[in-house]
Design a protein around this motif. Structure first.
Motif, PDB file in Angstrom:
ATOM      1  N   SER A 177      42.042  33.085  27.066  1.00 43.05           N
ATOM      2  CA  SER A 177      42.592  32.392  28.243  1.00 43.05           C
ATOM      3  C   SER A 177      42.024  32.935  29.543  1.00 43.05           C
ATOM      4  N   ARG A 178      41.539  34.183  29.547  1.00 44.53           N
ATOM      5  CA  ARG A 178      41.005  34.766  30.779  1.00 44.53           C
ATOM      6  C   ARG A 178      39.728  34.069  31.227  1.00 44.53           C
ATOM      7  N   LEU A 179      39.051  33.364  30.311  1.00 44.96           N
ATOM      8  CA  LEU A 179      37.780  32.727  30.636  1.00 44.96           C
ATOM      9  C   LEU A 179      37.933  31.252  31.005  1.00 44.96           C
ATOM     10  N   LYS A 180      39.153  30.761  31.018  1.00 45.21           N
ATOM     11  CA  LYS A 180      39.335  29.334  31.296  1.00 45.21           C
ATOM     12  C   LYS A 180      38.932  28.971  32.721  1.00 45.21           C
TER      13      LYS A 180
ATOM     14  N   VAL B 220      23.706  37.260  33.111  1.00 42.29           N
ATOM     15  CA  VAL B 220      23.158  37.829  31.888  1.00 42.29           C
ATOM     16  C   VAL B 220      22.668  39.240  32.186  1.00 42.29           C
ATOM     17  N   ARG B 221      23.298  40.242  31.536  1.00 39.64           N
ATOM     18  CA  ARG B 221      22.888  41.636  31.734  1.00 39.64           C
ATOM     19  C   ARG B 221      21.619  41.952  30.958  1.00 39.64           C
TER      20      ARG B 221
ATOM     21  N   GLY C 169      32.463  36.428  35.737  1.00 38.75           N
ATOM     22  CA  GLY C 169      33.335  36.665  36.877  1.00 38.75           C
ATOM     23  C   GLY C 169      34.473  35.650  36.833  1.00 38.75           C
ATOM     24  N   THR C 170      35.687  36.122  36.648  1.00 42.19           N
ATOM     25  CA  THR C 170      36.816  35.228  36.389  1.00 42.19           C
ATOM     26  C   THR C 170      37.681  35.029  37.628  1.00 42.19           C
ATOM     27  N   SER C 171      38.646  34.112  37.501  1.00 46.14           N
ATOM     28  CA  SER C 171      39.517  33.795  38.630  1.00 46.14           C
ATOM     29  C   SER C 171      40.627  34.815  38.832  1.00 46.14           C
ATOM     30  N   SER C 172      41.022  35.526  37.753  1.00 50.09           N
ATOM     31  CA  SER C 172      42.166  36.434  37.904  1.00 50.09           C
ATOM     32  C   SER C 172      42.082  37.670  37.012  1.00 50.09           C
ATOM     33  N   ALA C 173      40.991  37.835  36.258  1.00 45.72           N
ATOM     34  CA  ALA C 173      40.883  38.979  35.345  1.00 45.72           C
ATOM     35  C   ALA C 173      39.674  39.851  35.631  1.00 45.72           C
ATOM     36  N   GLY C 174      39.107  39.747  36.829  1.00 42.80           N
ATOM     37  CA  GLY C 174      37.965  40.569  37.174  1.00 42.80           C
ATOM     38  C   GLY C 174      36.709  40.188  36.427  1.00 42.80           C
ATOM     39  N   ILE C 175      35.944  41.200  36.000  1.00 39.05           N
ATOM     40  CA  ILE C 175      34.673  40.993  35.306  1.00 39.05           C
ATOM     41  C   ILE C 175      34.855  41.306  33.825  1.00 39.05           C
ATOM     42  N   LEU C 176      34.495  40.362  32.978  1.00 38.47           N
ATOM     43  CA  LEU C 176      34.568  40.542  31.532  1.00 38.47           C
ATOM     44  C   LEU C 176      33.161  40.552  30.947  1.00 38.47           C
ATOM     45  N   ASN C 177      32.991  41.360  29.904  1.00 38.49           N
ATOM     46  CA  ASN C 177      31.701  41.454  29.236  1.00 38.49           C
ATOM     47  C   ASN C 177      31.808  40.866  27.823  1.00 38.49           C
ATOM     48  N   TRP C 178      30.897  39.931  27.523  1.00 38.08           N
ATOM     49  CA  TRP C 178      30.814  39.370  26.181  1.00 38.08           C
ATOM     50  C   TRP C 178      29.635  40.016  25.480  1.00 38.08           C
ATOM     51  N   HIS C 179      29.919  40.769  24.406  1.00 33.40           N
ATOM     52  CA  HIS C 179      28.875  41.385  23.592  1.00 33.40           C
ATOM     53  C   HIS C 179      28.578  40.446  22.445  1.00 33.40           C
ATOM     54  N   LYS C 180      27.430  39.767  22.515  1.00 34.99           N
ATOM     55  CA  LYS C 180      27.134  38.683  21.585  1.00 34.99           C
ATOM     56  C   LYS C 180      27.007  39.134  20.125  1.00 34.99           C
ATOM     57  N   PRO C 181      26.340  40.258  19.826  1.00 35.83           N
ATOM     58  CA  PRO C 181      26.195  40.618  18.402  1.00 35.83           C
ATOM     59  C   PRO C 181      27.532  40.823  17.689  1.00 35.83           C
TER      60      PRO C 181
ATOM     61  N   SER D  39      35.400  42.268  26.503  1.00 39.45           N
ATOM     62  CA  SER D  39      36.096  43.446  26.999  1.00 39.45           C
ATOM     63  C   SER D  39      35.998  43.511  28.514  1.00 39.45           C
ATOM     64  N   ASP D  40      36.880  44.294  29.114  1.00 34.46           N
ATOM     65  CA  ASP D  40      36.805  44.535  30.556  1.00 34.46           C
ATOM     66  C   ASP D  40      35.524  45.304  30.859  1.00 34.46           C
ATOM     67  N   PHE D  41      34.783  44.812  31.836  1.00 36.63           N
ATOM     68  CA  PHE D  41      33.535  45.486  32.188  1.00 36.63           C
ATOM     69  C   PHE D  41      33.742  46.501  33.297  1.00 36.63           C
ATOM     70  N   ALA D  42      34.650  46.221  34.203  1.00 37.33           N
ATOM     71  CA  ALA D  42      34.851  47.095  35.349  1.00 37.33           C
ATOM     72  C   ALA D  42      36.340  47.325  35.564  1.00 37.33           C
ATOM     73  N   ASN D  43      36.662  48.501  36.066  1.00 32.88           N
ATOM     74  CA  ASN D  43      38.041  48.823  36.400  1.00 32.88           C
ATOM     75  C   ASN D  43      38.350  48.276  37.789  1.00 32.88           C
ATOM     76  N   VAL D  44      38.822  47.049  37.820  1.00 40.40           N
ATOM     77  CA  VAL D  44      39.027  46.369  39.104  1.00 40.40           C
ATOM     78  C   VAL D  44      40.490  46.353  39.528  1.00 40.40           C
ATOM     79  N   ASP D  45      41.322  47.189  38.894  1.00 39.92           N
ATOM     80  CA  ASP D  45      42.746  47.186  39.229  1.00 39.92           C
ATOM     81  C   ASP D  45      42.991  47.551  40.686  1.00 39.92           C
ATOM     82  N   ALA D  46      42.043  48.320  41.273  1.00 41.61           N
ATOM     83  CA  ALA D  46      42.227  48.721  42.665  1.00 41.61           C
ATOM     84  C   ALA D  46      42.011  47.570  43.640  1.00 41.61           C
TER      85      ALA D  46
END
Length: 451
Positions: free
Chosen positions: A336-339, A346-347, A355-367, A372-379
């Motif tokens: 739901s975070r990617l909706k 692409v890294r 880059g999401t609307s409300s969950a910061g930056i998420l990383n998709w590991h294709k293999p 997962s959360d890519f960055a600690n954006v709670d601040a």
């Protein structure tokens, strides 16, 4: 895949500040600057827009002793080491705006053994190895500023099999491979003893045994660029395998080797640029759509641009065209975070940032198909991420609705506040242009454009 063998090409020449097209080596420093070693016009530094020329005749930014400065290496401190053709070895420190020259002195056995330096190599311990034209291999001692010389044209474990040293490659902490005019050598750093391997069984020096360039492969082999084409060497079996073009010919003298980010191995030669893969080890012409028979140095920067120097023409910046494919993955649909995703970056071949609307930056590991959360954006008060970009030094920059951030090495976002007056609103009502104060060690780009 559509477009997989198509490339965008941009030619840079004297109109762009490149005063020489005879370039033998290209390197990139920690700040993202590209450095070019030329045959007759010193050293060039390129920031993506402007070229700075370091020449003997120009004391600013600082003086270098010789304009024939074609062989470059960058150490772990960001300093430039220049192999000169007649001037020995030069240590350039851009941070200190100074250079130090180490010259050949016939009466001093602790000096560099030749005025003509063919290759410079920085190993994993930040030690400097120097290969010369006529006097073998040297190891530089930083503390004493002296050189240990190893004899050439020997096969008794204390030196190299030829006096001419073309290239060096490290494959383990204790193993450094050496391309020479008489085969492939290996030096064990712990004992400083040498071993010898010859691609050709000829008892006399020949073109196949002149090993000009070395490159490690993903499967543990070594690519040899020789004076007569390309050879693959397996250190485990000690066997050599020659590679041929589709017409069953070799490429003659190899000018450079490159491993690309899309798993092709590129070779430059007098016949142009060719490529092969480990799965299909046949040399095939790269379709660059210009006369590349002038091909010399090859280099891929951290933004996946390939640089090719071409004598008489200039420097070509080559980028592989991207083809698009719809990814209809159930895992992405269920999260739901990617909706509501504002941006995608692409890294590398295995990782994609969202880059999401409300969950910061998420990383998709294709293999592994994990998110997962890519960055600690709670601040951050606003967890939306609208734009992302990677600077030449590898730093990730991103924006939310109100601020510009960059990510530290430990994954923490830092809000960047441009100096007063640095940003102006452009004609587009949603675009700001910020001209940043560029310093050599800051890692900042010259300018940022963001909504």
């Amino acid at each position: 895949m559509a477009g997989a063998d198509e490339y965008d090409v941009e030619l840079l020449n004297e109109n762009d500040g490149f005063s020489s097209s005879i370039i033998f080596s290209i390197a990139q420093d920690q700040q993202g600057f590209l450095w070019f070693g030329t045959a007759y016009d010193g050293v060039l530094r390129y920031d993506g827009k402007n070229v700075v020329n370091y020449r003997r005749e120009q004391p600013q930014p600082f003086y270098i002793p010789h304009n024939n400065s074609g062989n470059l290496a960058i150490d772990h401190d960001g300093d430039i080491w220049v192999g000169g053709w007649g001037s020995g070895l030069t240590h350039m420190s851009p941070a200190l705006h100074q250079a130090e020259n180490f010259v050949y002195d016939r009466a001093d056995l602790a000096s560099v053994s030749d005025a003509y330096v063919q290759s410079v190599f920085v190993d994993a311990d930040n030690d400097i190895w120097v290969g010369t034209l006529t006097s073998g291999l040297n190891l530089f001692n930083r503390a004493t500023k002296t050189f240990t010389r190893f004899p050439g044209s020997v096969i008794s474990s204390e030196g190299t099999s030829s006096v001419r040293i073309w290239d060096m490659l490290q494959t383990s902490p204790d193993e450094i491979w050496i391309g020479s005019d008489n085969g492939l050598n290996k030096v064990r750093k712990s004992t400083l003893t040498f071993e010898y391997y010859r691609p050709s069984t000829s008892t006399k020096p020949d073109a196949e045994n002149k090993v000009r360039h070395l490159l490690a492969t993903d499967d543990g082999r070594i690519v040899l660029g020789t004076h007569d084409g390309v050879t693959l060497f397996n250190p485990q079996t000690r066997k050599f395998m020659r590679l041929y073009a589709e017409n069953e010919e070799t490429l003659g003298p190899v000018q450079a080797l490159l491993k690309t980010h899309f798993d092709q191995y590129w070779v430059s030669s007098g016949y142009g640029v060719y490529s092969f893969t480990l799965q299909d080890p046949v040399l095939r012409k790269v379709p660059l759509n210009f006369d590349d028979s002038c091909a010399q140095a090859l280099f891929e920067d951290r933004q996946n641009n390939i640089w090719l120097s071409c004598e008489g023409q200039g420097i070509y910046k080559i980028s592989r065209q991207t083809s698009f494919k719809l990814i209809n993955d159930p895992r992405l649909r269920r999260d739901s975070r990617l909706k509501a995703t504002y941006s995608v970056l692409v890294r590398d071949d295995e990782n994609v940032l969202f880059g999401t609307s409300s969950a910061g930056i998420l990383n998709w590991h294709k293999p592994t198909n994990t998110i997962s959360d890519f960055a600690n954006v709670d601040a951050m008060q606003d967890l939306s991420v609208h734009r992302m970009a990677i600077a030449p030094n590898g730093t990730l920059w991103f924006t939310n609705k109100t601020h510009l951030y960059y990510l530290t090495e430990d994954g923490k976002p830092v809000k960047y506040e441009p100096p007063q007056g640095a940003c102006i609103r452009s004609y587009s009502p949603r675009l700001s242009i910020c001209t940043l104060p560029h310093k050599e060690n800051s890692g900042l780009p010259h300018a940022l454009a963001f909504s």
